[in-house]
Design a protein around this motif. Structure first.
Motif, PDB file in Angstrom:
ATOM      1  N   MET A 114      -1.878   7.812 -11.542  1.00 18.97           N
ATOM      2  CA  MET A 114      -2.699   7.927 -10.330  1.00 18.97           C
ATOM      3  C   MET A 114      -3.730   6.812 -10.260  1.00 18.97           C
ATOM      4  O   MET A 114      -3.901   6.149  -9.228  1.00 18.97           O
ATOM      5  CB  MET A 114      -3.447   9.258 -10.340  1.00 18.97           C
ATOM      6  N   ASP A 115      -4.418   6.599 -11.378  1.00 22.38           N
ATOM      7  CA  ASP A 115      -5.440   5.548 -11.418  1.00 22.38           C
ATOM      8  C   ASP A 115      -4.823   4.195 -11.108  1.00 22.38           C
ATOM      9  O   ASP A 115      -5.340   3.419 -10.310  1.00 22.38           O
ATOM     10  CB  ASP A 115      -6.079   5.505 -12.802  1.00 22.38           C
TER      11      ASP A 115
ATOM     12  N   PHE B 199       0.986   6.935  -6.413  1.00 18.78           N
ATOM     13  CA  PHE B 199      -0.083   7.932  -6.505  1.00 18.78           C
ATOM     14  C   PHE B 199       0.510   9.338  -6.486  1.00 18.78           C
ATOM     15  O   PHE B 199       0.148  10.203  -7.290  1.00 18.78           O
ATOM     16  CB  PHE B 199      -1.056   7.741  -5.346  1.00 18.78           C
ATOM     17  N   ALA B 200       1.476   9.538  -5.582  1.00 15.35           N
ATOM     18  CA  ALA B 200       2.085  10.864  -5.483  1.00 15.35           C
ATOM     19  C   ALA B 200       2.856  11.198  -6.744  1.00 15.35           C
ATOM     20  O   ALA B 200       2.831  12.338  -7.214  1.00 15.35           O
ATOM     21  CB  ALA B 200       3.001  10.923  -4.267  1.00 15.35           C
TER      22      ALA B 200
ATOM     23  N   ALA C 156      -4.224   3.620  -7.556  1.00 13.54           N
ATOM     24  CA  ALA C 156      -5.447   3.283  -6.823  1.00 13.54           C
ATOM     25  C   ALA C 156      -5.809   1.814  -7.038  1.00 13.54           C
ATOM     26  O   ALA C 156      -6.242   1.124  -6.108  1.00 13.54           O
ATOM     27  CB  ALA C 156      -6.591   4.180  -7.263  1.00 13.54           C
TER      28      ALA C 156
ATOM     29  N   GLN D   5       0.832  -1.206   0.000  1.00 11.71           N
ATOM     30  CA  GLN D   5       0.000   0.000   0.000  1.00 11.71           C
ATOM     31  C   GLN D   5       0.864   1.252   0.000  1.00 11.71           C
ATOM     32  O   GLN D   5       0.517   2.249  -0.626  1.00 11.71           O
ATOM     33  CB  GLN D   5      -0.937   0.017   1.217  1.00 11.71           C
ATOM     34  N   CYS D   6       2.007   1.191   0.731  1.00 10.28           N
ATOM     35  CA  CYS D   6       2.898   2.356   0.754  1.00 10.28           C
ATOM     36  C   CYS D   6       3.418   2.649  -0.648  1.00 10.28           C
ATOM     37  O   CYS D   6       3.471   3.803  -1.074  1.00 10.28           O
ATOM     38  CB  CYS D   6       4.074   2.121   1.684  1.00 10.28           C
TER      39      CYS D   6
ATOM     40  N   VAL E  74       0.819   4.344  -2.517  1.00  4.99           N
ATOM     41  CA  VAL E  74       0.713   5.767  -2.172  1.00  4.99           C
ATOM     42  C   VAL E  74       1.799   6.565  -2.877  1.00  4.99           C
ATOM     43  O   VAL E  74       1.546   7.646  -3.426  1.00  4.99           O
ATOM     44  CB  VAL E  74       0.799   5.946  -0.642  1.00  4.99           C
ATOM     45  N   LEU E  75       3.023   5.998  -2.895  1.00 10.21           N
ATOM     46  CA  LEU E  75       4.117   6.724  -3.553  1.00 10.21           C
ATOM     47  C   LEU E  75       3.834   6.875  -5.042  1.00 10.21           C
ATOM     48  O   LEU E  75       4.039   7.949  -5.619  1.00 10.21           O
ATOM     49  CB  LEU E  75       5.435   5.982  -3.336  1.00 10.21           C
TER      50      LEU E  75
ATOM     51  N   LEU F  35       0.932  15.220 -12.802  1.00  7.07           N
ATOM     52  CA  LEU F  35      -0.257  15.936 -13.250  1.00  7.07           C
ATOM     53  C   LEU F  35      -0.154  17.419 -12.940  1.00  7.07           C
ATOM     54  O   LEU F  35      -0.494  18.278 -13.749  1.00  7.07           O
ATOM     55  CB  LEU F  35      -1.478  15.321 -12.565  1.00  7.07           C
ATOM     56  N   LEU F  36       0.357  17.740 -11.744  1.00  9.14           N
ATOM     57  CA  LEU F  36       0.366  19.143 -11.338  1.00  9.14           C
ATOM     58  C   LEU F  36       1.503  19.920 -11.988  1.00  9.14           C
ATOM     59  O   LEU F  36       1.320  21.063 -12.388  1.00  9.14           O
ATOM     60  CB  LEU F  36       0.495  19.241  -9.817  1.00  9.14           C
ATOM     61  N   LEU F  37       2.674  19.305 -12.081  1.00 15.03           N
ATOM     62  CA  LEU F  37       3.857  20.092 -12.416  1.00 15.03           C
ATOM     63  C   LEU F  37       4.112  20.209 -13.912  1.00 15.03           C
ATOM     64  O   LEU F  37       4.722  21.165 -14.349  1.00 15.03           O
ATOM     65  CB  LEU F  37       5.089  19.499 -11.728  1.00 15.03           C
TER      66      LEU F  37
ATOM     67  N   PHE G  50       0.354  12.203  -9.227  1.00 13.28           N
ATOM     68  CA  PHE G  50      -0.264  13.486  -8.892  1.00 13.28           C
ATOM     69  C   PHE G  50       0.704  14.627  -9.192  1.00 13.28           C
ATOM     70  O   PHE G  50       0.310  15.660  -9.749  1.00 13.28           O
ATOM     71  CB  PHE G  50      -0.658  13.471  -7.419  1.00 13.28           C
ATOM     72  N   SER G  51       1.988  14.439  -8.840  1.00 13.11           N
ATOM     73  CA  SER G  51       2.928  15.530  -9.094  1.00 13.11           C
ATOM     74  C   SER G  51       3.156  15.689 -10.595  1.00 13.11           C
ATOM     75  O   SER G  51       3.307  16.809 -11.074  1.00 13.11           O
ATOM     76  CB  SER G  51       4.243  15.290  -8.363  1.00 13.11           C
TER      77      SER G  51
ATOM     78  N   LEU H 211      -2.313  11.279 -14.813  1.00 13.36           N
ATOM     79  CA  LEU H 211      -3.640  10.798 -14.390  1.00 13.36           C
ATOM     80  C   LEU H 211      -3.690   9.275 -14.425  1.00 13.36           C
ATOM     81  O   LEU H 211      -4.207   8.629 -13.508  1.00 13.36           O
ATOM     82  CB  LEU H 211      -4.708  11.339 -15.341  1.00 13.36           C
TER      83      LEU H 211
END
Lengths: 127, 496, 301
Positions: free
Chosen positions: A41-42, A18-19, A45, A11-12, A15-16, A25-27, A22-23, A38
């Motif tokens: 990220m999916d 996912f991050a 999950a 799970q960890c 999460v990584l 996507l943002l940056l 996400f980054s 994206l």
């Protein structure tokens, strides 16, 4: 806490990942990279979800012979949910890529900032 | 059990079939089939509403042979039926009222695909309203996202495509977070059906076990739905999305789709998390704060705009703030006010968008205020529609807006902490709303210096006139006789 | 701070330029918005200037804020993950009576040996019904977006679609594609008996079709899969799916028996509706996959 984190290392990792998605996507300003973010990220999950279904030492949830004892099989529900999730993710990725092609046809760039300024200029020029 | 409990199933499957069949029909037939379907859905839900109000309790409808916690289910109660009726009616009126602009914006492109998307939006709204399963919620959220993006990008000009990209990115982040939240909750409870989820979460909350994942799951779901419905820090996609879509789509997206997500959130709070757990965890304080900020920020941004569509869109952001403020105040009176405001906004905002489209068309296509001088004289129906909507948003007597504000104020008196800020912000927001809506109305009814455009004959816009008059009529009617509606909402919330 | 008289303010309000940020000092120097796009704003409105300043500030802060946000999210999720039930623990709350019934009585109730197929196509069939329409919605939306907008655009895409393929590819594909298609069908037909099902089988089938189209061109594939047959397949599959499931839901909710029986688990014709539903789903997925490829490649199916 560290011990439980180590026990839940899958799970960890999810999460990584996912991050990372996400980054991305943002940056990134490039639309294709955003879409890749994206997707990552999916995927994270789904990894998370799949890991719930696993039970140590048990078989995949496909009945062998007449053995229907639930304590011999893993949990089938997360697998079904992941299946749904993957289909959704494929669909929205296709849609996003199609939008990207349209946008590229209209503005000849994939950089969202540039597209935004061009659109603003278009708007100001139109008045 | 009456036969009418089967209606939601028929409505959902019927609208799915409509979507599929419309994709192979011609433009005109697709339109007829879609309109007929939406009307039938409204009528069937009306019948169901009558039955459920008489029954006085909620019914769970198993989708298949397996009851909860094993199989998918729907829950039917009067509030859900009421919301479905209003949503279907407004959808019908949006499609009707924006018909002229649809023809213009879509050109001779395959217009039937627009009705495919509209039918899919209808399906997913029904499913979001009726579902008793968190994961079904996720699946239909995604259908709703794709279909609303379809409604948006079907008008293919540069700004619309850009707006759709932004809308999609925000929506996908929102649904990703929603999904992650569901995964967390599934991990600690093992349930996806709402009744069991609520039971287990209440037990876990009592025992203090798995506190962190519980809070995380609930907040992720809340944040996801807040992003998708456009709560304050996530409202950036709104003006572009609503401002450049074809008017029917703008009405559907702002009036229905975002409300569908909020209704799902309410449903989750009441049926899946349980009000005790949700309000015990304190997430509602954050919603309250963001809602209050959103009310002011949205209105200030609306004042800055001189594009009528974007102004109305920013006003949407403010109204979403009202709804979340209501949810944040308290689970009884506050949520009553929020649900009432959901209905208010669902009825008012499409009317405003449709009227703006008619007015700008009458004024030569420019969306600027300066060009709109006296536009109401050339198109009195649109002027009337816009004025009623705007007055309702300001909160003048005899409109739904006033009742909503009264309900918010009534709810505020329940909470000592939030009473003063709520009342102050309500006041500020009313003043700001007045600033930008009054200015528009004055513009519209100010005689222009140049010659007036030729009045548009009502005959040529009968579809729009019907939809504007029905929407305004509903607004005034529900604003004058609000008590039955309020008591229905209160009764429905009790059954939740 | 400059003094405004009421008339001026009223006029500005009326024109939509009234703002609560009036008191801010006026910015005189022309500005560059965006990295290398000199963008001159003609209207020297204070409102616009303010917006631009906000935008610049936003741009400068944006990377830091996003990075911070990511770190916060990771830490938050780690905090939550640390309390989750341990990985692979048979006592975890997710493995409760729901899962026990799916595995223990699933074969008897649904007839499917593959319990995952039983869960998604019988216990939780409503989700899957929605899921197949997600594909339909996406395919329609992509079609709307990319369907050759004008004539020029169509020509442009058609040029792209003409492919020069090597004989090695053709001869390899000639051998591979039948195997791929057969395997796809096998996965679809065995969805209730073993790993697989409509979604995976359909994806394999779609991949086979795409491979065929790549190596032999669209003309070859249009002999059996053109826009008409594509629409017909999707229409029939989706309608069958919706109606069959609607019937099953209706019977289930009203406690009526269904005419489809679970049959003998393990036989190919068993598990009631699951086999035909898997076929329908497989066809939808295959058509959608191929449709995506074709629309992306040449703007039509």
């Amino acid at each position: 806490m560290l011990q439980t984190l180590w026990e839940n290392r899958i799970q960890c990792v999810a999460v990584l990942i996912f991050a990372v998605g996400f980054s991305t996507l943002l940056l990134h300003r490039n639309l294709v990279k955003k879409i890749i973010g994206l997707n990552i990220m999916d995927t994270a999950a789904y990894l998370f979800l799949t890991s719930i279904g696993y039970i140590r030492g048990r078989l995949a949830p496909i009945i062998v012979g007449t053995d229907t004892d639930p304590s011999h099989y893993a949990n089938p529900l997360p697998a079904g949910l992941v299946l749904t999730g993957i289909v959704v993710s494929v669909s929205v990725t296709a849609l996003m890529l199609a939008l990207t092609i349209r946008l590229y046809d209209q503005y000849h760039t994939l950089n969202l900032d540039e597209i935004y300024y061009m659109a603003l200029r278009e708007q100001e020029g139109g008045q | 059990m009456s036969f009418s409990v089967n209606f939601p199933l028929f409505c959902i499957v019927g609208s799915l079939l409509t979507a599929v069949v419309s994709s192979v029909l011609g433009d005109r037939w697709a339109r007829r089939v879609c309109m007929a379907m939406v009307s039938v859905v409204a009528v069937l839900n009306g019948v169901l509403l009558g039955y459920l109000t008489g029954l006085g309790r909620s019914v769970s409808y198993t989708m298949g042979h397996y009851p909860h916690p094993w199989g998918n289910e729907l829950t039917l109660d009067s509030l859900e039926a009421l919301v479905s009726v209003v949503f279907s009616l407004v959808l019908l009126l949006c499609l009707l009222g924006g018909k002229a602009q649809l023809q213009r914006d879509l050109g001779d492109r395959k217009r039937n695909l627009y009705y495919v998307m509209a039918a899919l939006v209808q399906t997913s709204l029904l499913a979001l309203v009726y579902t008793n399963d968190v994961f079904t919620g996720y699946v239909f959220i995604e259908i709703c996202t794709i279909a609303s993006c379809g409604l948006l990008m079907i008008r293919q000009i540069g700004r619309t495509t850009l707006a759709s990209v932004r809308y999609m990115i925000f929506s996908l982040i929102g649904s990703g977070l929603f999904m992650l939240g569901v995964v967390f909750l599934y991990n600690i409870t093992g349930h996806l059906l709402m009744p069991e989820l609520k039971q287990t979460l209440a037990d876990l909350w009592q025992s203090g076990l798995y506190r962190a994942p519980l809070l995380t799951g609930m907040s992720l779901i809340t944040i996801g739905l807040a992003i998708k419905s456009g709560l304050f820090p996530f409202h950036f996609w709104m003006p572009d999305t609503y401002g450049y879509a074809t008017p029917s789509s703008a009405g559907i997206l702002s009036g229905l789709v975002s409300k569908g997500y909020i209704f799902l959130l309410l449903k989750l709070i009441f049926r899946a998390f349980g009000t005790q757990v949700f309000y015990g965890a304190g997430i509602h304080h954050i919603l309250y704060l963001l809602g209050v900020i959103g009310m002011v920020v949205g209105s200030v941004s609306a004042i800055r705009e001189d594009d009528i569509f974007r102004m109305v869109a920013y006003s949407s952001a403010a109204q979403i703030g009202y709804i979340y403020m209501g949810i944040g105040i308290s689970p009884d009176l506050g949520v009553t006010a929020a649900v009432y405001h959901i209905l208010t906004h669902a009825i008012t905002k499409p009317a405003l968008f449709l009227a703006s489209a008619q007015l700008t068309d009458g004024a030569g296509g420019s969306k600027r205020f300066r060009e709109l001088q006296g536009a109401a004289y050339s198109n009195w129906v649109a002027g009337l529609g816009f004025s009623v909507g705007a007055l309702s948003m300001i909160g003048l007597p005899f409109t739904m807006g006033l009742i909503a504000k009264y309900l918010f104020a009534r709810a505020a008196f329940q909470s000592e902490l939030k009473m003063i800020p709520t009342l102050v912000v309500l006041g500020i927001s009313t003043v700001l709303n007045t600033l930008y809506f009054a200015r528009t109305i004055l513009r519209l009814y100010n005689r222009p210096k140049r010659k007036l455009a030729k009045p548009c004959p009502v005959r040529r816009q009968i579809p729009y006139a019907v939809s504007a008059l029905v929407l305004s009529g509903m607004n005034l009617l529900l604003g004058i006789v609000a008590q039955p509606l309020i008591s229905m909402i209160e009764q429905g919330l009790k059954q939740f | 701070m400059k003094k405004h008289n009421w008339k001026q303010i009223l006029r500005q309000w009326d024109e939509g330029r009234f703002d609560l940020t009036m008191a801010l000092p006026e910015q005189t120097e022309p500005d560059h918005a965006g990295p290398d796009l000199p963008y001159r704003w003609d209207r020297r409105d204070r409102v616009r200037a303010l917006e631009r300043r906000e935008l610049r500030l936003f741009e400068r802060m944006y990377p830091w804020l996003s990075a911070l946000l990511c770190v916060v999210i990771v830490l938050w999720l780690f905090w939550a993950v640390a309390e989750l039930p341990a990985f692979g623990d048979p006592q975890a709350p997710a493995h409760n009576q729901v899962m026990e019934r799916y595995v223990g009585r699933g074969t008897q109730e649904t007839g499917a040996v593959n319990t995952v197929a039983g869960v998604i196509l019988d216990y939780r069939a409503f989700d899957t019904l929605g899921e197949s329409h997600v594909l339909f919605a996406a395919a329609t939306a992509v079609l709307v977006l990319l369907m050759a907008a004008g004539k020029e655009d169509g020509e442009y895409r058609r040029e792209l679609a003409i492919m020069h393929t090597e004989s090695i590819l053709r001869n390899t594909v000639r051998v591979i594609v039948p195997v791929v298609l057969l395997f796809g069908l096998y996965v679809m037909f065995n969805g209730h008996l073993g790993p697989g099902g409509g979604f995976s089988g359909g994806a394999v089938l779609g991949a086979g079709l795409i491979l065929y189209a790549i190596s032999f061109g669209f003309d070859a594939i249009e002999r059996f899969l053109n826009f008409r047959s594509y629409r017909a397949t999707v229409l029939v599959s989706l309608c069958f799916y919706s109606l069959a499931k609607c019937y099953a839901f209706f019977c289930g909710a009203n406690h009526l028996p269904v005419i489809f029986s679970a049959g003998t688990p393990g036989r190919i014709f068993s598990a009631g509706l699951i086999l035909p539903l898997n076929l329908a789903v497989g066809l939808i997925v295959a058509c959608t996959m191929y449709g995506f490829y074709s629309v992306f490649k040449r703007g039509r199916i």
